[in-house]
Motif scaffolding. Structure first.
Motif: not given
Length: 93
Positions: A68-83
């Motif tokens: 999960m931490n690896a997936e979060i680190m690979d997310m863009s800022d836009e994807e993080l905001e959507e999540e």
């Protein structure tokens, strides 16, 4: 049929051990007779229940957490905001 890679095999084995499982054990006893030689005299099958293993459960949790931490680190800022928005919506439901 798709062949499993080593990570899948390890994950499956850990899950089995973490949840507990049933195993069969066979014991064979042989008797010796001067006329007939050695022959099977008894065959005993015992089923054993292996309890859940907390160490295996912890290993699964650690693997999941790293993934999960690896997936979060690979997310863009836009994807993080959507999540973030999605999770906030789930919290308020």
């Amino acid at each position: 049929m798709k062949e499993k890679n080593i990570d899948d095999k390890i994950s499956e084995a850990l899950l089995t051990k973490a949840l507990g499982y049933e195993a069969s054990e066979e014991v064979f006893e042989y008797a010796y007779d001067e006329n007939m030689g050695e022959s099977l005299s008894k065959r005993k099958v015992t089923k054993k229940r292996m309890p859940p293993d907390i160490s295996a459960a912890k290993a699964i949790f650690d693997m999941f957490e790293k993934k999960m931490n690896a997936e979060i680190m690979d997310m863009s800022d836009e994807e993080l905001e959507e999540e973030k928005i999605k999770l906030e919506g789930e919290i308020y439901e």
